[in-house]
Design a protein around this motif. Sequence first.
Motif, PDB file in Angstrom:
ATOM      1  N   SER A  48       0.829  -1.199   0.000  1.00 41.76           N
ATOM      2  CA  SER A  48       0.000   0.000   0.000  1.00 41.76           C
ATOM      3  C   SER A  48       0.866   1.254   0.000  1.00 41.76           C
ATOM      4  O   SER A  48       0.532   2.266  -0.628  1.00 41.76           O
ATOM      5  CB  SER A  48      -0.939   0.012   1.216  1.00 41.76           C
ATOM      6  N   PHE A 240      -7.155  -5.179  -4.549  1.00 40.02           N
ATOM      7  CA  PHE A 240      -7.262  -6.402  -3.749  1.00 40.02           C
ATOM      8  C   PHE A 240      -6.593  -7.590  -4.441  1.00 40.02           C
ATOM      9  O   PHE A 240      -6.264  -8.582  -3.782  1.00 40.02           O
ATOM     10  CB  PHE A 240      -8.736  -6.743  -3.490  1.00 40.02           C
ATOM     11  N   SER A 364      -6.089  -1.004  -0.617  1.00 40.44           N
ATOM     12  CA  SER A 364      -6.570  -2.363  -0.900  1.00 40.44           C
ATOM     13  C   SER A 364      -5.579  -3.470  -0.545  1.00 40.44           C
ATOM     14  O   SER A 364      -5.974  -4.481   0.066  1.00 40.44           O
ATOM     15  CB  SER A 364      -6.966  -2.476  -2.373  1.00 40.44           C
ATOM     16  N   ILE A 367      -5.664  -4.130   3.178  1.00 38.31           N
ATOM     17  CA  ILE A 367      -6.872  -4.857   3.591  1.00 38.31           C
ATOM     18  C   ILE A 367      -6.801  -6.304   3.123  1.00 38.31           C
ATOM     19  O   ILE A 367      -7.172  -7.233   3.855  1.00 38.31           O
ATOM     20  CB  ILE A 367      -8.127  -4.159   3.033  1.00 38.31           C
ATOM     21  N   ALA A 368      -6.315  -6.506   1.900  1.00 39.26           N
ATOM     22  CA  ALA A 368      -6.188  -7.873   1.375  1.00 39.26           C
ATOM     23  C   ALA A 368      -5.227  -8.694   2.223  1.00 39.26           C
ATOM     24  O   ALA A 368      -5.472  -9.881   2.491  1.00 39.26           O
ATOM     25  CB  ALA A 368      -5.709  -7.830  -0.076  1.00 39.26           C
ATOM     26  N   PRO A 381     -10.491 -11.497  -0.996  1.00 35.65           N
ATOM     27  CA  PRO A 381     -10.119 -10.412  -1.905  1.00 35.65           C
ATOM     28  C   PRO A 381     -10.641 -10.567  -3.332  1.00 35.65           C
ATOM     29  O   PRO A 381     -10.971  -9.577  -3.983  1.00 35.65           O
ATOM     30  CB  PRO A 381      -8.584 -10.442  -1.868  1.00 35.65           C
ATOM     31  N   ALA A 385     -13.031  -7.720  -4.902  1.00 36.80           N
ATOM     32  CA  ALA A 385     -12.539  -7.043  -6.103  1.00 36.80           C
ATOM     33  C   ALA A 385     -13.557  -7.133  -7.236  1.00 36.80           C
ATOM     34  O   ALA A 385     -13.890  -6.125  -7.888  1.00 36.80           O
ATOM     35  CB  ALA A 385     -11.208  -7.645  -6.547  1.00 36.80           C
TER      36      ALA A 385
END
Length: 405
Positions: A48, A240, A364, A367-368, A381, A385
């Motif tokens: 990220s 993701f 993303s 979080i993934a 994910p 997505a």
Amino acid sequence: MDTSPKDIVLLFSARIVRLFAYGFISVILALYLAATGLYPAEVGAILSATLIGDIVVSLWVTMVADRMGRRRMLLLGTLLMMLAGIVFLLTTNPLLITIAAIIGIVSPSGGEIGPFISIEQAALSQLIPDNKRTKLFGWYNLAGSFATAAGALTGGWLARLLQNSGFERLESYQWIMAGYAVCGLLLMLLFFHLSRKIELPMTTAKTASSAKTVIGLHGSRKTIFKLSGLFALDAFGGGFVVQSMIAWWLHIRFGIDEGGLGALFFGANLFAGMSALLATRLADRIGLIAAMVYTHIPSNIMLCLVPLMPNLWAAVGMLLLRASISQMDVPVRQSYTMAVVAPDERSAASGITTVARSVGAAASPLIAGLLMANPLFFSAPFFIAGGLKITYDLLLYSMFENRKS
């Protein structure tokens, strides 16, 4: 129209070198970070961070490129690429790696990132007639996809060969990062030979300076801001399942090694590249917006099906099938953005929409990574997505289908 075949060849060559470099490290990037001892959430956080850094660098560079010089800004980008590769080669310190990820230009997806594409699109649009733009962007993306494919294959198999020759896993990954720095040097040499023809013409620059602009835009602000919001949603979904995360998912789920991953993404990027040319023909028949949406929705349904496949070969088949249509919207999207803005807004418009995609994708991977750390949500994910990207397609069609393109 100030055509320059030499500049077009140089810009295409730069695209090939750059996308080769991105593909070269994309297969091993998440594996490299994990090999340094980082946990899944930390790997996702650094991926990220690469996108957050891209947001800052891209927005600043594209806002000042027409004023300070497009070639000068392209050269600055190559310096940042080399810096990132050198840091990843020389240290495994998480803090230094994170800093390099933020200020360097590193692509966790294997796709385009950073300020390069925005400036190149503006320059190419200036060098060719408008009626040839979509077709040229199709070839531009085809070249990039083939280069990414070759880079992924080379990077994956080189890691495997180095490890078979006695190198430690982490050490093999570091040498691949050294190759990334070398690609940055080659890119610098190409940009150095660009002519003044890629710069914004003086007459256009004077007209632009007299217009009331907001971050480089004037008459097209509302349209670009709407597109940027939609592109951010699409990129948030795509973040993701960046190529590095898919490689990691396949490695954990099915035990596929670096060589196999490289071969897979070689094939996937070849299919994606060839689809770019088909997209230009489809756009000529049904329009730019329809061509984007009609190809994107089926590809995202296939994305949701990947984790439901019972074995490696079925999952690989679904990924390759998706790849054959998943990037058909890219050259069409790029051409549409250039079509709805004035010539002096092109660098800014491309930069803002590219930055919007980076903003959307920035959170993303983190979080993934958190989801993949929990066995219950390991494959989530893919579903997230696909759902988000289908939502983007429907919104884009409803908002822009009737607009002139």
